[in-house]
Design a protein around this motif. Structure first.
Motif, PDB file in Angstrom:
ATOM      1  N   UNK A  42       0.811  -1.219   0.000  1.00 33.94           N
ATOM      2  CA  UNK A  42       0.000   0.000   0.000  1.00 33.94           C
ATOM      3  C   UNK A  42       0.842   1.266   0.000  1.00 33.94           C
ATOM      4  N   UNK A  43       2.020   1.235   0.618  1.00 34.58           N
ATOM      5  CA  UNK A  43       2.901   2.404   0.592  1.00 34.58           C
ATOM      6  C   UNK A  43       3.371   2.684  -0.831  1.00 34.58           C
ATOM      7  N   UNK A  44       3.663   1.627  -1.579  1.00 37.84           N
ATOM      8  CA  UNK A  44       4.123   1.782  -2.957  1.00 37.84           C
ATOM      9  C   UNK A  44       2.985   2.238  -3.867  1.00 37.84           C
ATOM     10  N   UNK A  45       1.812   1.628  -3.719  1.00 37.02           N
ATOM     11  CA  UNK A  45       0.654   2.031  -4.511  1.00 37.02           C
ATOM     12  C   UNK A  45       0.293   3.491  -4.228  1.00 37.02           C
ATOM     13  N   UNK A  46       0.292   3.858  -2.942  1.00 33.93           N
ATOM     14  CA  UNK A  46      -0.020   5.232  -2.578  1.00 33.93           C
ATOM     15  C   UNK A  46       0.968   6.218  -3.163  1.00 33.93           C
ATOM     16  N   UNK A  47       2.242   5.836  -3.213  1.00 33.27           N
ATOM     17  CA  UNK A  47       3.257   6.719  -3.786  1.00 33.27           C
ATOM     18  C   UNK A  47       3.072   6.865  -5.291  1.00 33.27           C
ATOM     19  N   UNK A  48       2.707   5.781  -5.973  1.00 31.11           N
ATOM     20  CA  UNK A  48       2.409   5.876  -7.407  1.00 31.11           C
ATOM     21  C   UNK A  48       1.247   6.845  -7.640  1.00 31.11           C
ATOM     22  N   UNK A  49       0.210   6.739  -6.820  1.00 36.30           N
ATOM     23  CA  UNK A  49      -0.943   7.629  -6.967  1.00 36.30           C
ATOM     24  C   UNK A  49      -0.561   9.079  -6.721  1.00 36.30           C
ATOM     25  N   UNK A  50       0.273   9.302  -5.715  1.00 39.82           N
ATOM     26  CA  UNK A  50       0.678  10.665  -5.367  1.00 39.82           C
ATOM     27  C   UNK A  50       1.588  11.257  -6.434  1.00 39.82           C
ATOM     28  N   UNK A  51       2.546  10.481  -6.913  1.00 39.76           N
ATOM     29  CA  UNK A  51       3.444  10.952  -7.972  1.00 39.76           C
ATOM     30  C   UNK A  51       2.649  11.253  -9.229  1.00 39.76           C
ATOM     31  N   UNK A  52       1.646  10.445  -9.507  1.00 44.33           N
ATOM     32  CA  UNK A  52       0.814  10.690 -10.684  1.00 44.33           C
ATOM     33  C   UNK A  52       0.118  12.045 -10.581  1.00 44.33           C
ATOM     34  N   UNK A  53      -0.354  12.369  -9.378  1.00 48.30           N
ATOM     35  CA  UNK A  53      -0.980  13.674  -9.181  1.00 48.30           C
ATOM     36  C   UNK A  53       0.024  14.799  -9.425  1.00 48.30           C
TER      37      UNK A  53
END
Length: 216
Positions: A42-53
């Motif tokens: 979840x930390x990695x998925x959340x970081x992908x989502x945040x970087x995408x933003x």
């Protein structure tokens, strides 16, 4: 008086670097919060989502950090399901690879070649699946099928990602002091940038993917 010229560019650069360092620290903290094993996915998925933003223009660090925490909580269970499946497949491949390496003759060489190809494909799928998860809202099984589809449909982009990761690996090997502050965040930034091109081309080719994840 607003900052202009080279000072403005320097300020933007420093701000961007600071953002990457903060997100990296959050990734480490959130991974540890989940006792590593159930926190890293979840930390990695959340970081992908945040970087995408961030790639889409959002640049307020406070907002991005809050968004990261929300994504981590919201996707904790679902992302861990994907992580468990990937671990299971990876374990199965490693066991079979060890068995194949003990075989001799042409049949052993053939099976070894096949296993290496499958493991390379697996590695590319792992590299893509969290980006697919961050970009689209799909049924659980379609995250895997879509990752396979994108991997096979855009081999040049996959090769470019591998080359880029190797370059980053060499940089962090030469300057290891960068690794704890930028190792994960810069890697995910690079992969997200590469995947944005793939998703754009995929969207232009057909409409097989579902509507984008509203939480992203």
């Amino acid at each position: 008086m607003p900052i202009t010229g080279w000072k403005a560019k320097l300020y933007q650069f420093v701000e961007f670097v600071t953002m990457l360092a903060v997100l990296q620290m959050m990734w480490i903290g959130l991974t540890l919060l989940g006792l590593v094993f159930i926190g890293i996915t979840p930390a990695t998925v959340g970081l992908f989502m945040t970087i995408r933003k961030r790639l889409r223009g959002e640049d307020d660090l406070k907002t991005l950090a809050k968004s990261y925490w929300i994504s981590y909580k919201d996707e904790f269970i679902a992302s861990n399901k994907i992580g468990l499946v990937l671990i299971g497949i990876g374990y199965f491949l490693v066991i079979n690879f060890r068995i194949v390496t003990t075989m001799g003759g042409l049949s052993g060489l053939f099976l070894l070649t096949v296993m290496i190809m499958i493991m390379v494909l697996y590695g590319l799928i792992v590299m893509n699946i969290f980006q697919v998860y961050a970009h689209y809202n799909l049924p659980f099984t379609r995250y895997f099928s879509t990752s396979v589809l994108l991997t096979l449909s855009f081999p040049l982009q996959g090769a470019g990602s591998i080359i880029g990761l190797f370059v980053l690996y060499r940089v962090f090997l030469i300057i290891p002091g960068l690794l704890p502050f930028f190792g994960i965040s810069v890697t995910i930034l690079f992969l997200s940038w590469m995947s944005s091109k793939i998703f754009q081309m995929k969207g232009e080719l057909d409409g097989t993917l579902e509507v984008e994840n509203g939480s992203v």
